[in-house]
Structures are given as structure tokens and as C-alpha cells.
Motif scaffolding. Sequence first.
Motif, PDB file in Angstrom:
ATOM      1  N   HIS A  38     -29.757 -54.319  49.427  1.00 54.71           N
ATOM      2  CA  HIS A  38     -29.307 -53.401  50.470  1.00 54.71           C
ATOM      3  C   HIS A  38     -29.286 -51.947  50.005  1.00 54.71           C
ATOM      4  O   HIS A  38     -28.996 -51.050  50.796  1.00 54.71           O
ATOM      5  N   LEU A  39     -29.603 -51.723  48.729  1.00 57.58           N
ATOM      6  CA  LEU A  39     -29.605 -50.368  48.177  1.00 57.58           C
ATOM      7  C   LEU A  39     -31.034 -49.892  47.945  1.00 57.58           C
ATOM      8  O   LEU A  39     -31.952 -50.690  47.757  1.00 57.58           O
ATOM      9  N   PHE A 129     -38.069 -49.779  41.617  1.00 52.30           N
ATOM     10  CA  PHE A 129     -36.907 -50.198  40.836  1.00 52.30           C
ATOM     11  C   PHE A 129     -36.327 -51.512  41.355  1.00 52.30           C
ATOM     12  O   PHE A 129     -36.462 -51.853  42.532  1.00 52.30           O
ATOM     13  N   ALA A 130     -35.664 -52.218  40.455  1.00 52.57           N
ATOM     14  CA  ALA A 130     -34.891 -53.410  40.795  1.00 52.57           C
ATOM     15  C   ALA A 130     -33.430 -53.095  40.504  1.00 52.57           C
ATOM     16  O   ALA A 130     -33.100 -52.619  39.408  1.00 52.57           O
ATOM     17  N   LEU A 131     -32.561 -53.334  41.488  1.00 54.47           N
ATOM     18  CA  LEU A 131     -31.147 -53.014  41.356  1.00 54.47           C
ATOM     19  C   LEU A 131     -30.326 -54.297  41.351  1.00 54.47           C
ATOM     20  O   LEU A 131     -30.538 -55.190  42.178  1.00 54.47           O
ATOM     21  N   TYR A 132     -29.382 -54.379  40.426  1.00 52.88           N
ATOM     22  CA  TYR A 132     -28.515 -55.547  40.318  1.00 52.88           C
ATOM     23  C   TYR A 132     -27.066 -55.102  40.156  1.00 52.88           C
ATOM     24  O   TYR A 132     -26.785 -54.045  39.598  1.00 52.88           O
ATOM     25  N   GLY A 133     -26.164 -55.949  40.645  1.00 58.01           N
ATOM     26  CA  GLY A 133     -24.752 -55.763  40.388  1.00 58.01           C
ATOM     27  C   GLY A 133     -24.301 -56.761  39.342  1.00 58.01           C
ATOM     28  O   GLY A 133     -24.628 -57.943  39.426  1.00 58.01           O
ATOM     29  N   LEU A 134     -23.565 -56.288  38.343  1.00 59.87           N
ATOM     30  CA  LEU A 134     -23.048 -57.150  37.281  1.00 59.87           C
ATOM     31  C   LEU A 134     -21.528 -57.150  37.359  1.00 59.87           C
ATOM     32  O   LEU A 134     -20.908 -56.105  37.597  1.00 59.87           O
ATOM     33  N   ALA A 135     -20.922 -58.324  37.162  1.00 65.52           N
ATOM     34  CA  ALA A 135     -19.468 -58.431  37.230  1.00 65.52           C
ATOM     35  C   ALA A 135     -18.948 -59.377  36.164  1.00 65.52           C
ATOM     36  O   ALA A 135     -19.632 -60.334  35.771  1.00 65.52           O
ATOM     37  N   TRP A 176     -26.976 -52.077  37.638  1.00 70.13           N
ATOM     38  CA  TRP A 176     -28.107 -52.211  36.712  1.00 70.13           C
ATOM     39  C   TRP A 176     -29.354 -51.692  37.416  1.00 70.13           C
ATOM     40  O   TRP A 176     -29.713 -52.167  38.495  1.00 70.13           O
ATOM     41  N   ILE A 177     -30.002 -50.686  36.842  1.00 68.38           N
ATOM     42  CA  ILE A 177     -31.175 -50.051  37.440  1.00 68.38           C
ATOM     43  C   ILE A 177     -32.346 -50.218  36.478  1.00 68.38           C
ATOM     44  O   ILE A 177     -32.343 -49.652  35.382  1.00 68.38           O
ATOM     45  N   ALA A 178     -33.347 -51.005  36.877  1.00 66.99           N
ATOM     46  CA  ALA A 178     -34.473 -51.310  35.998  1.00 66.99           C
ATOM     47  C   ALA A 178     -35.787 -51.101  36.744  1.00 66.99           C
ATOM     48  O   ALA A 178     -35.833 -51.176  37.971  1.00 66.99           O
ATOM     49  N   PRO A 179     -36.871 -50.842  36.025  1.00 65.26           N
ATOM     50  CA  PRO A 179     -38.181 -50.747  36.683  1.00 65.26           C
ATOM     51  C   PRO A 179     -38.529 -52.065  37.368  1.00 65.26           C
ATOM     52  O   PRO A 179     -38.163 -53.144  36.892  1.00 65.26           O
ATOM     53  N   ALA A 180     -39.209 -51.998  38.485  1.00 61.97           N
ATOM     54  CA  ALA A 180     -39.641 -53.212  39.177  1.00 61.97           C
ATOM     55  C   ALA A 180     -40.460 -54.075  38.233  1.00 61.97           C
ATOM     56  O   ALA A 180     -41.300 -53.574  37.484  1.00 61.97           O
ATOM     57  N   GLY A 181     -40.212 -55.363  38.223  1.00 63.20           N
ATOM     58  CA  GLY A 181     -40.930 -56.273  37.349  1.00 63.20           C
ATOM     59  C   GLY A 181     -40.268 -56.484  36.013  1.00 63.20           C
ATOM     60  O   GLY A 181     -40.653 -57.382  35.253  1.00 63.20           O
ATOM     61  N   HIS A 182     -39.279 -55.665  35.685  1.00 61.06           N
ATOM     62  CA  HIS A 182     -38.554 -55.816  34.424  1.00 61.06           C
ATOM     63  C   HIS A 182     -37.713 -57.091  34.477  1.00 61.06           C
ATOM     64  O   HIS A 182     -37.286 -57.528  35.545  1.00 61.06           O
TER      65      HIS A 182
END
Length: 332
Positions: A38-39, A129-135, A176-182
Motif C-alpha cells: 500500500h506504500l 523498490f520493495a517495502l516491508y514492515g518488520l516487527a 525495510w526499503i530494498a531494491p526490487a528483486g532483492h
Amino acid sequence: MALQVAGWEPLPTRRNRHGHDNSAMTTVALNGVTALSHLGVIRAEGPDAASFLHGQLTQDFSLQGASDARLAALCTAKGRVIASFIGIKPQPELILLVCSRDILAATLKRLSMFVLRAKVKLTDATEQFALYGLAGTALTGNGLDATALPGKRTAVGDEVSAVSLYPADGVPRALWIAPAGHAAPVGPAVDASLWQWSEVRSGIVTLTTPVIEAFVPQMINYESVGGVNFKKGCYPGQEVVARSQFRGTLKRRTYLVQADAPVSAGQEVFAAGDADQPVGTVAQAAPAPDGGWSALISMQIAALEAGGLRVGSADGAALTVEPLPYPLLEDI
């Protein structure tokens, strides 16, 4: 009145003037990794990237370091928020702005109108980019410091950035902000709805389409969580924002509430004794894992004292106010 002028420095936990204990929050079962579809990401690149954003947003981007993250808002000339961001500066001439994907296109178009001769290129970099939430333990499991203050950026290798977020009921969280495909961060999968709920529980409003131009920054507590820098230079709406802060004209704040029925951003909030005039607006909402809904509502400060809050109409679902996870500046 103390002022928060740095990036994202948490204020001391204490009981506020309404008697709420800002530290008495319940730990929830939030532990793992969530893909944040959603981001989206706006990329600002060029020699003038920092100075350009410094002149457009509520935060100081000129002095931003590589280890900092900025919570910031884009306002109209009348001081109304039309977008909110988490901004990082992974390279000296590169800033990434993470915002809600539903407002990204309109936000990018508006910012681009003011580039003029500035040496900066603005693009929609969401697909890059690929965005993830970590908890919870997912932070330490991916080499992050779970005790880092909100607003700290950590470089993970040469390509990945991790931003410490405000916790949800004491559970540490990170973006977590990473290049797409990472490779994705490691950890058990967390349902997207649970992450959305944790966003509400953190007390930090992420602006979406239903509430564009509904608030000035202080109405969503941004000055209390490091989203406004009152020492920086001018930006659109700066005079209105400053006047609200220093002339005592602010009459609305954002509060954390619970409801037994669905709640959605943009709904009106009503108080006891007045069925016709709404006293506030739902800024953000999400279903709770144990049933019911959690929401952040921006409403008249006086309505908090009146009580009898309901959403949608005077006969709508009752709202129960809970302690904010941080103190408001006026309460210190």
C-alpha cells in the motif's frame, strides 16, 4: 512549551494532563515481516534534491544525515496536509520519500510544479523498490537494533535501508526499503491487516485520499512526533502552521480510540449533546486482531472532555478513548 525540531526524537513518557498514562500499553502478538504494497516511493535526485524538498515540506532536509529519517508533510498554502512521508537520504544527492500509494501520483504532480530551475529530478520509483514492515524479533533477526530511536536509518549492506518506526504497544517496528528483486528480510509472515493495525496503534497518521486537506499538521500531532521543524525556512503553509503553534489557535488534536464496529478514514465523529455538528474526523483506522476496530481521530480538544463520542453519526458506534503512546507537546 518545548519544541521538537530534530528528525524523529521520541519525547519522554509520562502522564498527560488528561490523566492518561502514556506508558501503560498492552503488548500484542505482532512479530514478523509484512510486504507493504500500500506504500509507494518518490525519488528525488540531483544536486538540489535536499534544498528543493527543504523548501516544500515541513521538515529540515538540508541538514539531513545518512543515518536520519524524516517524518514530513506537504501542505497547501492554507497549511492543510495533502501528503505525508518518511524521507531518507541514502546518497548525498538522493532522497527517497515513502508515502501512501493512493496519493503518490497527485503528490508527485504537485511537487513537480515547483521544480522550476532546481537541479532535481522527481520520479515515481515505486516499482524500483520493495517495502516491508518488520516487527518484534524480526528486527534483530535481520541485524537491526530493536532499541533504536524512531527516525534512525540503518544501512543494511550497500543497498538496503531500514528505518526505525514508532513502536505499537511497545513492540519495536521498522520500515525495510530494498531494491526490487532483492532478497526479502527473514522472519515469519505477518498479515497485512495486522500491520495496518500496528500503524494505528503507533499513533502516527499516514495520510490517505479520504483525508486530504482535512488537517493542519498539529491536528494529527505531527509537531509532537518530529514531523514539523519550526526553525527551518519557509514552505507552503508555513505561516498557518506557525501561527497555530505559537498563537494558541490550535483546537484539535488526534487521539487513539477503539470501536466495536467498522471505522474508516474520513468518517465524521460526534460527541454527546450535539447530534448535528461533528467534532472530528477519522484520520486512520484498522481492524483489531481480537475483534473491533482501532482508529486515530482528529477532533476538538473540548470534545474529549465532553465524552460520548460516536462515529458516523450521533447514533453510530461508540468510541472509547485510549492513551496515546506519546505525550503531546502541550502536556509537557
